[in-house]
Write a protein that holds these residues in place. Structure first.
Motif, PDB file in Angstrom:
ATOM      1  N   ILE A 184       0.825  -1.212   0.000  1.00 50.65           N
ATOM      2  CA  ILE A 184       0.000   0.000   0.000  1.00 50.65           C
ATOM      3  C   ILE A 184       0.855   1.256   0.000  1.00 50.65           C
ATOM      4  CG2 ILE A 184      -0.262   0.164   2.514  1.00 50.65           C
ATOM      5  CD1 ILE A 184      -2.876   0.938  -0.244  1.00 50.65           C
ATOM      6  N   VAL A 210       1.847   1.740  -3.604  1.00 52.19           N
ATOM      7  CA  VAL A 210       0.689   2.228  -4.365  1.00 52.19           C
ATOM      8  C   VAL A 210       0.484   3.718  -4.138  1.00 52.19           C
ATOM      9  CG1 VAL A 210      -1.825   2.097  -4.579  1.00 52.19           C
ATOM     10  CG2 VAL A 210      -0.471  -0.001  -4.423  1.00 52.19           C
ATOM     11  N   LEU A 241      -1.438  -2.542  -6.982  1.00 49.00           N
ATOM     12  CA  LEU A 241      -2.557  -2.775  -6.073  1.00 49.00           C
ATOM     13  C   LEU A 241      -3.285  -4.071  -6.412  1.00 49.00           C
ATOM     14  CD1 LEU A 241      -4.387  -1.741  -3.792  1.00 49.00           C
ATOM     15  CD2 LEU A 241      -5.674  -0.470  -5.494  1.00 49.00           C
ATOM     16  N   PHE A 280      -6.174   2.092   1.851  1.00 46.51           N
ATOM     17  CA  PHE A 280      -6.724   1.653   0.569  1.00 46.51           C
ATOM     18  C   PHE A 280      -7.827   2.610   0.111  1.00 46.51           C
ATOM     19  CE2 PHE A 280      -4.853  -2.303   2.112  1.00 46.51           C
ATOM     20  CZ  PHE A 280      -4.204  -2.764   0.976  1.00 46.51           C
ATOM     21  N   ALA A 312      -6.168   5.622  -1.220  1.00 47.91           N
ATOM     22  CA  ALA A 312      -5.570   5.324  -2.527  1.00 47.91           C
ATOM     23  C   ALA A 312      -6.609   5.424  -3.641  1.00 47.91           C
ATOM     24  CB  ALA A 312      -4.935   3.934  -2.511  1.00 47.91           C
TER      25      ALA A 312
END
Length: 981
Positions: A382, A385, A415, A439, A442
Motif C-alpha cells: 500500500i 501504491v 494494487l 486503501f 488510494a
C-alpha cells in the motif's frame, strides 16, 4: 521370581519418573533416567526403541536449549527414522512432540521453509486420540510459521483452528487465546483487513486482561497496537481509554523495550490529540532516555516513528521550518541505523513540504528515492501504491500527461497484483480482505487524478474512470466503517468520496444510480437508527412499568454524587438493579439485533412514499452543495451552490431570524434561489416536502424561505428527517405498544414571578411562563389529556410516566449550553435541569413529544453525526416524532401556534399538516407578526402520521354503522306501512 518382579516394579517406577520429568521439561534429569533404563533393557525388547528414542529426545532438547540447532535437528531426524519403523498407534503423541522439537530447531536456525515442511508432515499424525492441548499448540505453531513465511491465508486458517481448540478446553486458556488473537491481528494487518484486525485485537485484550500474572510487555505491546489502530480510525474516545490503560501499567514496565514503546506512544498520542507542546515535551524525555541506551539500534525504529510523527504534526500546524529540521534529523538517523522503512516515510513527508512549495520536480525526486528503497527492502504494497499515485498526480501538475497516465497504471497494477489496463480492472473483490483507510485514500486519490485528467484533456473516458474509482472508494469505505459513532476521520473520508461521486454524476449528466444511493446511505452513521430500532423492538415486548422503573434507576445513578463509601455502595446497588432489568429486557426481546441490519433501497423507499410527498436530501461538501430528490418517479441529483457562498448567506439569514426588527426577505429569497429554485419545477405535485438536512442546514427552517410568489410554507407542508434509513424504518414500522396508553400528558412548571417584559422568552432564566401554563391547560382540555401543573411538573413525575402516554407536551424553559451540548436541557419544577445526556439514557416509547421551549433544536453540530440536540436525544430514547425550536421563541406567540397545532391534531390531521396549518393561521391572523421570528422557530422531525387517527377512524366507523342501521330501520318501517295499506 520375587527378584524379577521387584526388578520390573523398579523399572516401571523409573519409566514413570522419566516420563514425568520429560513432561516437566526437566530434560537433564529425565535423560539420566533414560540412560539407566536403556542400559537395563535388552535390544530385542519391543520397548527398547521407545526408550532409546526418548533418551535421544532429551539429548536433542538439551542441544536445542544450548542453541546447537544443527546437532539437535540431526537427533530429531534420527528419532523420526527410528519411529517410522514401528507402529504409529503406539507412538502417535510422542511423534508429534518430536516433530514439534524439530520444526522449532529448524525455525530457530532460520530454516523456516524446512520448518514448515516438517510441521506439515507431522500434522498428519494428529487425530482425535491426541489431547486437545497438544493439538492446539501444534496448530498454533504451524500458523506462526506460515505467518513468518507470509503465507497469510494459511496462517489465518491455522490460527483460527487453534483458537477453536483452546476455547474447547475446560481450563481457562486466557494467555494462549490472547496470544493467538494478537497474532491473528498482526496477520490481518499485513493484508490490510482492518475489520478483522480490530476485532482480533479487542478479543486479545479481553483474554489477556483475564490472564493471571501476565507480563506487562504483552499488554503494553497490545495496547500500543490498538491505540494506533483507533488513531487511524479516528476514534478519539477509545484512543484516550487505551492511552490511560497504558499509563496504568507504565510503572510496572522495567524492560528498556517497554519503556521505549511507552515513550513512543506518548508522542504519538499527543500529536494525534493536537497537543503539540506536550508532544514536544514527550520527545525531549524520549531523546534523553534513547541517548543513554547501550543498544540504540534495537530501539531506533521506535524513536524514528516518534520523530516523523512530530514532524508531520508540524506540517499540519504550518510550522514547515521545524518540520524540515526534524525530518533532516530523522533521515540522518535512518541511514545511520539502516532503517529503510523509516527512510521511506521521511522521504514521503519531505514530498509534502516540496508540494506545498510547488516544487514538483523535487517532490517527485523524493518519491523516486522512496521507490528505490523498496528494491532494497520491501516497504509494503500500500505504501508503494500511494507513492506511485502521488507521483502520477505531481506529473500531471507539470502537464506530463503520458508519463502521469503510465505511473497511475503502474500504481493500480501493484494494487491489483496483476497488469491493469484501465481502472475498471480493479474490482471490489480486491478489497474484501484488505480495506484499511490507506486503501480508501488510494482509491479516492486515484479518482481525483482522473478528475484532474478530465479537466486537463476534456476526454470523457477519464471522467468515467473518476466516477468508477469514487464509487469503488465508497465500497471500500463500507467494508471499513464499523457501524459505530462517526468521527472527524470517517466524516472527512466519507464527505470527500460522496462529493466526488456527486460531482462526476453531474459532469456526466447521468442519473444517480439506485446502487450508489444505497451505498451512500449505508456509509452514513447508523448509530441513531440502530439505537432507535433496538428500543422500538424492545418496546413491543416490555411492560411499561419495567421501562419506567429502569428510567428512574438510570436517572438516580446518573445524578448520584461520588464522595464517600456509602454513596459508592448505593451506586453499585443501582447499577446491579439496572443490570438485572436489562437482562429481563434482553430475555423478552432476544432477536432485536436482526431487525436493524436491513439495507434500504429505492424500491423500498418508493413503496412508502405517497404521491404527494417528496424527499429532499441535502449534502454540503467541501466545495459544492448538492441535493437529491426522491419520489415515486425516481431519483434526481442537482448541483446547487458553492459551499462558502451558502455559508455566508446562511450566517446572514440566521442573524435576521432572531430579531423581528430586521428585514429577512433578501437573505430568504437568496437562499431559496440557491437551495430550492434549481428543482422548483419539480415541486408542484408535492404537498409535503421531507427535508433531510446536512451539516449547517440543520439550523435552517426551510418553511421561511421566500419564493417569488410567497413563502415555501404557503404551498408545502415541511417536515424533517434525520436519515433515509430512519425515515424508512418509521414508515415501514408503525408504532404499537404492548399495553394501551393514555393520550396526552402536559407538563408546565411554575418558576418565578413574571417580569415586566410582556414578550417573555422561553429561554430567560427563569421568569414565569404564564402563557406556557395556559397553553398546556388549553391543550390538555382540547385533547382530554392529563395535566402536570406547577409543583406536579417534576422530573420524578415525568420519569414515572415516560411509558404511560402517546403524546408529551413539555411547556417550560429550555437551557442551551454552547460549550457542552450534554448540559443543555429542560427545566422542570424547582429549577431542576433534565439534561440531554439524561434523555439519551431513557426508554421513551412516545408517538410525539412537543418541546414547547427555547433552543431545543439547537445543539452541537458534529462531524458525521449531525446536530446533537434535544430532538436527537429524544429519537435516541425511542420517540417517533418531536416538535422543537430553533431559537428563543416568544411565549405568547408560541402558545397561539401550539394550541392551533393541537386543534388540527384533534381533527385527525397528520403532525406535519397540523403544524403547517397552525403556522399559516398565525401569519394570516397576525399580519404584523409575519416575520419568521414569531412563527418559523418550531419544526417537526420524524414520523408524521396522525396521532388521533385510530380514535377518529373508530368514530367514523361507528357513525357509518349508525347511519346504516338507521337506514335499514327506516326502510323496514316504511316498507311495513306500505304493505299494510
Amino acid at each position: 521370581m520375587g527378584n524379577a518382579l521387584a526388578f520390573q516394579e523398579d523399572m516401571s517406577q523409573m519409566i514413570q519418573q522419566a516420563d514425568s520429568l520429560l513432561k516437566q521439561k526437566s530434560y537433564e534429569l529425565s535423560k539420566s533416567h533414560w540412560v539407566e533404563i536403556v542400559s537395563q533393557t535388552p535390544k530385542h525388547n519391543s520397548n527398547y526403541f521407545i526408550y532409546s528414542s526418548k533418551l535421544q529426545y532429551c539429548e536433542a532438547k538439551l542441544l536445542q536449549e544450548e542453541g546447537n540447532y544443527t546437532e539437535a535437528i540431526q537427533k530429531y531426524s534420527s528419532i523420526l527414522d527410528m519411529l517410522n519403523k514401528h507402529d504409529v498407534s503406539e507412538t502417535r503423541v510422542f511423534r508429534i512432540e518430536v516433530y514439534s522439537g524439530m520444526y522449532h530447531s529448524l525455525a530457530y536456525s532460520g530454516h523456516w521453509d524446512k520448518a514448515l515442511e516438517t510441521g506439515t508432515e507431522g500434522l498428519r499424525f494428529i487425530d482425535a486420540s491426541v489431547d486437545t492441548q497438544t493439538q492446539a499448540d501444534y496448530i498454533y505453531d504451524l500458523g506462526y510459521i506460515n505467518d513468518r513465511l507470509k503465507n497469510y491465508s494459511e496462517a489465518i486458517k491455522l490460527y483460527q483452528q487453534a483458537i477453536s481448540l483452546y476455547e474447547a478446553l475446560k481450563e481457562n486458556k486466557y494467555f494462549d487465546l490472547g496470544l493467538a488473537y494478537n497474532n491473528l491481528a498482526t496477520v490481518y494487518k499485513q493484508i490490510g483487513f482492518f475489520t478483522e484486525r480490530l476485532k482480533s485485537f479487542e478479543l486479545a485484550r479481553i483474554y489477556w486482561e483475564k490472564a493471571p500474572s501476565i507480563k506487562p510487555s504483552y499488554l503494553i505491546t497490545l495496547y500500543g497496537n490498538m491505540l494506533k489502530l483507533y488513531m487511524e480510525y479516528g476514534d478519539a474516545g477509545k484512543a484516550k481509554d487505551l492511552f490511560q490503560a497504558i499509563h496504568a501499567i507504565a510503572n510496572s514496565a522495567v524492560e528498556p523495550r517497554d519503556k521505549v514503546n511507552i515513550l513512543r506512544l506518548q508522542v504519538l498520542y499527543h500529536t494525534f490529540s493536537k497537543n503539540l507542546s506536550k508532544a514536544e515535551e514527550d520527545l525531549e524525555t524520549f531523546t534523553e532516555y534513547f541517548l543513554k541506551l547501550p543498544q540504540k539500534e534495537s530501539y531506533s525504529h521506535h524513536y524514528l516513528a516518534a520523530l516523523i510523527d512530530l514532524a508531520d504534526c508540524y506540517i499540519l500546524e504550518g510550522q514547515e521550518q521545524k518540520a524540515s529540521l526534524t525530518f533532516s534529523k530523522a533521515l540522518s538517523m535512518c541511514q545511520d541505523f539502516k532503517q529503510p522503512y523509516y527512510c521511506m516515510l521521511t522521504f514521503t513527508q519531505y514530498t509534502k513540504l516540496a508540494t506545498y512549495a510547488k516544487d514538483y520536480p523535487t517532490a517527485i525526486g523524493y518519491l523516486d528515492a522512496s521507490l528505490e528503497l523498496n528494491e532494497q527492502s520491501p516497504i509494503g504494497l500500500i505504501n508503494v501504491v500511494n507513492i506511485l499515485i502521488q507521483k502520477a498526480s505531481l506529473q500531471l501538475k507539470q502537464n506530463e500527461v503520458t508519463e502521469a497516465n503510465r505511473t497511475m497504471k503502474e500504481a493500480l497494477s501493484v494494487l491489483a497484483e496483476k497488469k491493469v489496463n484501465t481502472p475498471r480492472d480493479i474490482t471490489v473483490e480486491t478489497f474484501e480482505q484488505q480495506h484499511s483507510s490507506f486503501f480508501i485514500i488510494a482509491m479516492k486519490d486515484a479518482a481525483n487524478f482522473y478528475l484532474d485528467m478530465y479537466h486537463l484533456t476534456q476526454e470523457e473516458n477519464h471522467a468515467h474512470y473518476a466516477k468508477y474509482l469514487y464509487e469503488m472508494a465508497a465500497e471500500i469505505f463500507g467494508l471499513y466503517y464499523q457501524n459505530g459513532e462517526y468521527n472527524a476521520n470517517l466524516n472527512s473520508l466519507n464527505t470527500s468520496i460522496n462529493e466526488g461521486i456527486y460531482q462526476m454524476y453531474t459532469i456526466l449528466q447521468r442519473p444517480l444510480s439506485e446502487q450508489v444511493l444505497t451505498r451512500i446511505e449505508q456509509n452514513n452513521s447508523q448509530v441513531l437508527r440502530n439505537e432507535f430500532e433496538r428500543k422500538h423492538v424492545q418496546f413491543l415486548a416490555m411492560d411499561k412499568s419495567l421501562l419506567a422503573q429502569r428510567n428512574m434507576l438510570k436517572f438516580e445513578l446518573k445524578n448520584s454524587k461520588e464522595g464517600n463509601d456509602s454513596l459508592t455502595n448505593v451506586q453499585k446497588e443501582l447499577q446491579e438493579a439496572i443490570t438485572k432489568l436489562d437482562a429481563v429486557i434482553a430475555e423478552k426481546a432476544p432477536m432485536y439485533e436482526s431487525f436493524y441490519k436491513e439495507d434500504i433501497s429505492l424500491q423500498k423507499i418508493q413503496h412508502y412514499l405517497g404521491r404527494e410527498e417528496l424527499l429532499v436530501k441535502y449534502f454540503v461538501g467541501n466545495k459544492r452543495v448538492y441535493v437529491i430528490t426522491l419520489s415515486q418517479q425516481g431519483i434526481e441529483l442537482f448541483d446547487l451552490v458553492d459551499t462558502e457562498v451558502l455559508k455566508e448567506n446562511l450566517h446572514s439569514f440566521y442573524a435576521t431570524l432572531s430579531d423581528p426588527k430586521t428585514n429577512s426577505l433578501p437573505q430568504s429569497r437568496e437562499l431559496y434561489t440557491q437551495l430550492i429554485e434549481p428543482f422548483q419545477h419539480k415541486l408542484k405535485p408535492y404537498r409535503t416536502l421531507t427535508i433531510l438536512p446536512h451539516d449547517i442546514l440543520h439550523f435552517l427552517p426551510f418553511e421561511a424561505l421566500q419564493t417569488r410568489s410567497g413563502l415555501l410554507i404557503d404551498r408545502h407542508n415541511i417536515q424533517y428527517a434525520n436519515s433515509l434509513s430512519l425515515w424508512y424504518f418509521l414508515k415501514s414500522t408503525p408504532h404499537s405498544s404492548k399495553e394501551a396508553k393514555k393520550l396526552l400528558a402536559a407538563f408546565a412548571p411554575q418558576y418565578g414571578l413574571k417580569g415586566e417584559n410582556n414578550d417573555t422568552l422561553r429561554g430567560n432564566r427563569f421568569e414565569d411562563l404564564e402563557g406556557a401554563r395556559k397553553e398546556a391547560m388549553k391543550i390538555a382540555s382540547i385533547i382530554k389529556g392529563d395535566m402536570y401543573l406547577n409543583e406536579a411538573a417534576t422530573i420524578k413525575n415525568f420519569m414515572n410516566q415516560t411509558a404511560a402516554y402517546n403524546i408529551y407536551h413539555l411547556a417550560m424553559h429550555g437551557v442551551l449550553n454552547t460549550n457542552d451540548h450534554t448540559k443543555s436541557g429542560l427545566v422542570f419544577n424547582g429549577n431542576v435541569l433534565f439534561d440531554v445526556s439524561s434523555f439519551y439514557g431513557l426508554y421513551f416509547p412516545a408517538d410525539l413529544v412537543v418541546l414547547s421551549a427555547c433552543n431545543t433544536g439547537v445543539g452541537q453540530l458534529t462531524e458525521g453525526e449531525g446536530l446533537l440536540n434535544l430532538s436527537n436525544a429524544l429519537t435516541y430514547s425511542g420517540v417517533r416524532a418531536s416538535v422543537y425550536s430553533l431559537w428563543e421563541v416568544p411565549d405568547k406567540e408560541t402558545s397561539e401556534i401550539m394550541v392551533s397545532f393541537y386543534r388540527y391534531l384533534e381533527t385527525g390531521a397528520n403532525k406535519t399538516e397540523a403544524l403547517a396549518n397552525a403556522k399559516r393561521d398565525f401569519i394570516k391572523n397576525n399580519p404584523l407578526k409575519a416575520h419568521p421570528y414569531y412563527w418559523a422557530g418550531f419544526v417537526i422531525n420524524g414520523d408524521s402520521e396522525p396521532v388521533l387517527q385510530a380514535s377518529k377512524s373508530m368514530a367514523y366507523v361507528l357513525l357509518l354503522l349508525l347511519i346504516v342501521v338507521g337506514a335499514v330501520y327506516f326502510f323496514k318501517y316504511f316498507k311495513g306501512r306500505k304493505v299494510s295499506i
